[in-house]
Scaffold this active site. Sequence first.
Site, PDB file in Angstrom:
ATOM      1  N   CYS A 260       0.809  -1.226   0.000  1.00 46.93           N
ATOM      2  CA  CYS A 260       0.000   0.000   0.000  1.00 46.93           C
ATOM      3  C   CYS A 260       0.840   1.273   0.000  1.00 46.93           C
ATOM      4  CB  CYS A 260      -0.958   0.007   1.179  1.00 46.93           C
ATOM      5  SG  CYS A 260      -0.173  -0.366   2.755  1.00 46.93           S
ATOM      6  N   GLY A 438      -5.400   9.947   8.219  1.00 46.41           N
ATOM      7  CA  GLY A 438      -6.162   8.879   7.583  1.00 46.41           C
ATOM      8  C   GLY A 438      -7.130   8.184   8.510  1.00 46.41           C
TER       9      GLY A 438
END
Length: 609
Positions: A260, A438
């Site tokens: 990721c 996030g």
Amino acid sequence: MANQKKQTTESKETKQQQAQAMVDDLMKKSLDAFEKLRYYSQEQVDKICQAMALAAEEHHMDLAVDAAKETGRGVAEDKAIKNIYASEYIWNNIRHDKTVGIIEDNDEDQTITIADPLGVIAGIVPVTNPTSTTIFKSIISAKTRNTIIFSFHPQALQSSIKTAKILQEAAEKAGAPKNMIQWIPQCSIEATTALIQNPNTATILATGGPAMVKAAYSSGNPALGVGPGNGPAYIEKSANIARSIYDIVLSKTFDNGMICASENSVVVDDEIYDQVKEEFKKWNCYFIKPNEIKTFTDGFIDPERHQVRGPIAGRSANAIAEMCGLKNVPANTKVLIAEYDGVGDKYPLSAEKLSPVLTMYRATSRENAFDICRQLLHYGGEGHTAAIHTLDEDLATKYGLEMRASRIIVNSPSGIGGIGNIYNNMTPSLTLGTGSYGGNSVSHNVTDWDLLNIKVIAKRRENRQWVKIPPKVYFQRNSLKELRDIPNIERAFIVTGPGMSKRGYVQRVIDQLRLRQNRTAYLVFDDVEEDPSTNTVEKGVAMMNDFKPDTIIALGGGSPMDAAKAMWMFYEHPETSWYGVMQKYLDIRKRAYQIKKPVKAQMIGIPTT
């Protein structure tokens, strides 16, 4: 219709009940194992972890092949490297950590620090890195004396279970309690929900998509979840272009871009844009033609979720090209690149891609490049990772300061660099936090320390006894004569009490000043009372403002000393307020009020007894 709806509801309730019963059974076994494991010594724990790491390393290749075959994603050889990384690199990094009992006994501070385990960990494992994540989470859990129950991704169930079995068997042979590592045998939303919401779950270690991470944080239990990445890579005009493109292609092709932290877009300075494009072509990267982009986008992005379609993530460039309707793409293509000029829902390919696909932006200036990178992070990747390729170290630092990303990767492959310890000295991990940017609870690479309760025994200690003295102190008999030689005394302001004048002490100071080579002007303020008031200080300051002394001489005991210091401060800093000075405090060293240090005039203290 009503009967069918009733049957559906009953079927759903049955599934939930069965899932709950299964998870309750796993939890009971895990708690029993935890009650034994929590009393293991550091030596016992390390022996178990060592055995697990060796077992995982021994099976790194067959587990990688199984994962690649089962999921149909990624590259087996790269998954093998991930398995070695999750065992060898992770264990090497944490092997010397003290994670049991007293980990620090600080005699100076009189504190004792103790590490305690959390309890039962719920381990959520993604389809992108199933075997390596299982290895990683198992080892850091064992290192901290926690037991773990896994919920595996349904598309990677068998390879994940095989990994967990190998680890548990190795752990048991090394002395670990039975059921230290367990897993849900049949994947279901109901079972995963029951696990993460179980009141005996100490914390959730969640790696997966946004929905799974959100569910973990919404479970009511503590969670360490990690968010998605949509990392940009800025190639600035001073960059080593050949090395930069090599690094990016390496990162995007490693396990087909499923880490990721991998680059999702490249932002290139206008001055080197064409050169960068040609370098990408040398590495067999295919630039999607303008008339192909819509067809490709329709096949690549799910229009409802605005994310890459599930079956596409982790496929090779050629497989993706075929799945998305591209024709005549060379067989040796490594990465598909779309030249782009926008970010957001109206520009679907600007999202996270989890595959060997890039978007490429032309930047007209550094400011424009920074702005594009910010937009890309904001569109699904805030807090994760951003990369920069430049020879300008100051610019790299500026980029790091301005990007809302927890990992700033400089002149390295972002994907492999982001997990740490290969291209840099970051903590090695396969769970990468994105912080509040996030929606995560941590912004660092998760490691064993995140799975510990830290206790501190704080013993009583006495506050430090201290006194601050000037650089020079004259204390011998007749030291008053030193006034003759102290430099830079032209105008002296003498602060004292009336008793000092009556007893002749002030005159003795004046006599010494008169003996200086250059005759010194002086003014006496002898109105200082015991426990001097603010009015006394203000009166003295008014006289100082008229006289303009360069030296302040305080003569007597504590009262004239304190009054002189206050006069000195207000003389040089008239903007200072009494308000903060008069507030109560426990320790003068820790006052909230800032005492400004006078620097223009010097002060000489002459105590008398």
